[in-house]
Motif scaffolding. Structure first.
Motif, PDB file in Angstrom:
ATOM      1  N   ALA A  59      47.800  44.085  18.491  1.00  0.00           N
ATOM      2  CA  ALA A  59      48.841  43.972  17.467  1.00  0.00           C
ATOM      3  C   ALA A  59      48.153  43.725  16.131  1.00  0.00           C
ATOM      4  CB  ALA A  59      49.798  42.832  17.791  1.00  0.00           C
ATOM      5  N   VAL A  89      55.180  39.379  15.500  1.00  0.00           N
ATOM      6  CA  VAL A  89      55.550  39.959  16.795  1.00  0.00           C
ATOM      7  C   VAL A  89      56.656  39.140  17.446  1.00  0.00           C
ATOM      8  CG1 VAL A  89      54.733  40.455  19.135  1.00  0.00           C
ATOM      9  CG2 VAL A  89      53.300  41.020  17.159  1.00  0.00           C
ATOM     10  N   THR A 141      60.204  40.692  18.717  1.00  0.00           N
ATOM     11  CA  THR A 141      60.059  41.081  20.125  1.00  0.00           C
ATOM     12  C   THR A 141      60.439  39.922  21.028  1.00  0.00           C
ATOM     13  OG1 THR A 141      58.185  42.480  19.487  1.00  0.00           O
ATOM     14  CG2 THR A 141      58.496  42.070  21.842  1.00  0.00           C
ATOM     15  N   ILE A 182      49.749  39.728  23.637  1.00  0.00           N
ATOM     16  CA  ILE A 182      49.113  40.484  22.560  1.00  0.00           C
ATOM     17  C   ILE A 182      47.765  39.877  22.175  1.00  0.00           C
ATOM     18  CG2 ILE A 182      51.257  41.364  21.575  1.00  0.00           C
ATOM     19  CD1 ILE A 182      51.019  39.130  19.441  1.00  0.00           C
ATOM     20  N   CYS A 233      45.237  39.883  18.656  1.00  0.00           N
ATOM     21  CA  CYS A 233      45.345  40.150  17.219  1.00  0.00           C
ATOM     22  C   CYS A 233      43.986  40.007  16.533  1.00  0.00           C
ATOM     23  CB  CYS A 233      46.336  39.192  16.561  1.00  0.00           C
ATOM     24  SG  CYS A 233      47.879  38.968  17.454  1.00  0.00           S
TER      25      CYS A 233
END
Length: 340
Positions: free
Chosen positions: A124, A175, A179, A185, A187
């Motif tokens: 992400a 995020v 979401t 995720i 990053c």
């Protein structure tokens, strides 16, 4: 004249050419307007009348021989060239070509990303120029937290709410607010802090942060993931330890150490005799952070972790000066050709 013609005939019969260019040079030498045969034609005027027929026939014979020989040389050269071109692999990399290398930070970042991608994490990304909400407020930073001070964060003077992100946790915030779980995720990215540039610090550096939110996520899950990561990155014999710490966005929080990669935990100058090296911070996501980003903390839990890529690179390659990563010294970068 007859002797000169015979001499040229012998000379032309023995001509050789390795290329079409060489054959063209021979054509010019013998058949051009200023060539050897044209010169004979000019001298033909001084030949006695009784010999003109014989000399004329010899010159024509010489001219025909020259044309046939040079045309044959050109045809052979073209055939050889076509054969060479047909056997040439035009997709092959030119050789010798000096090899470049990936930047050591990129090498380590890619290795970290690869490890966590095999554990189910997806990448992400977010902007480097951020607002206060995503960098601080949404992550449970109090208004008077020291990280908001001008000594740490770069603010845009005309817009005090706009800053250069000081950590990639802002990507996690973006995020989470868009979401719903499960979220898993990673990053990676560049971050900025208002620090004096030295061998141990820089005003910009790179981080990789991870976030996992789902039902029934526990600290045990976090510890197991970090252990697998450390052993993949530093070797199967690597040990980890977690020490209590504090971060505004996690509770409980911890610092993670790995057994020294140089001495194997026995104690050396690298680990200052302790046998351990600190590599990252981690913890369970604070319920206040979940609620601030629209996730029900009564249903979901999660963990987060973050590490500096420069720190990991220093441990793997023993780079003593952080400034070397951004000076673009080719001699330094060439040391990582084999590691790419």
């Amino acid at each position: 004249m007859i002797e000169k013609i015979h001499h040229l005939m012998q000379e032309i019969a023995n001509l050789e050419a390795k290329s079409a260019q060489e054959a063209e040079i021979l054509r010019i030498k013998y058949l051009s307007k200023k060539g050897e045969i044209s010169q004979l034609m000019n001298d033909f005027r001084s030949v006695p009348a009784e010999l003109k027929k014989e000399v004329g026939m010899k010159i024509n014979e010489l001219k025909t021989l020259a044309h046939e020989k040079i045309n044959a040389l050109k045809e052979n050269a073209d055939t050889a060239s076509s054969t060479d071109e047909a056997s040439l692999d035009l997709t092959r990399t030119p050789y010798p070509t000096p090899l470049g290398s990936r930047h050591p930070l990129t090498i380590v970042k890619n290795e970290i990303v690869d490890i966590f991608s095999r554990l189910g994490f997806t990448l992400a990304e977010g902007p480097e120029v951020e607002d206060d909400w995503h960098v601080y407020s949404s992550l449970n930073f109090a208004d008077d937290h020291p990280a908001r001070d001008m000594q740490d964060t770069f603010f845009v003077e005309t817009h005090p709410d706009i800053i250069l992100r000081s950590h990639t946790s802002s990507v996690q915030s973006r995020v989470m607010e868009t979401t719903q779980p499960p979220i898993r995720i990673l990053c990676p990215g560049r971050v900025y802090r208002n620090e004096a540039v030295s061998a141990r610090a820089h005003c910009f550096f790179h981080q990789v942060e991870g976030l996992y939110i789902d039902k029934n996520v526990s600290f045990t899950d976090l510890k197991q993931v970090l252990l697998l990561f450390a052993q993949e990155l530093f070797g199967p014999d690597t040990k980890i330890r977690l020490r209590p710490s504090y971060f505004p966005f996690t509770e409980p929080s911890a610092e993670m150490d790995v057994s020294c990669t140089i001495c194997g935990g026995k104690g050396c100058s690298m680990c200052k005799g302790s046998g351990w090296l600190e590599i990252l911070g981690c913890g369970m996501v604070d319920p206040a952070v979940l609620e601030a980003n629209g996730i029900d903390s009564n249903v979901y839990t999660g963990y987060a972790f973050g590490m500096g890529i420069e720190r990991i690179t220093n441990l793997k390659y023993q780079v003593k000066d952080l400034r070397m990563f951004s000076e673009n010294d080719v001699r330094f970068l060439d040391e990582f050709v084999s590691a790419r």
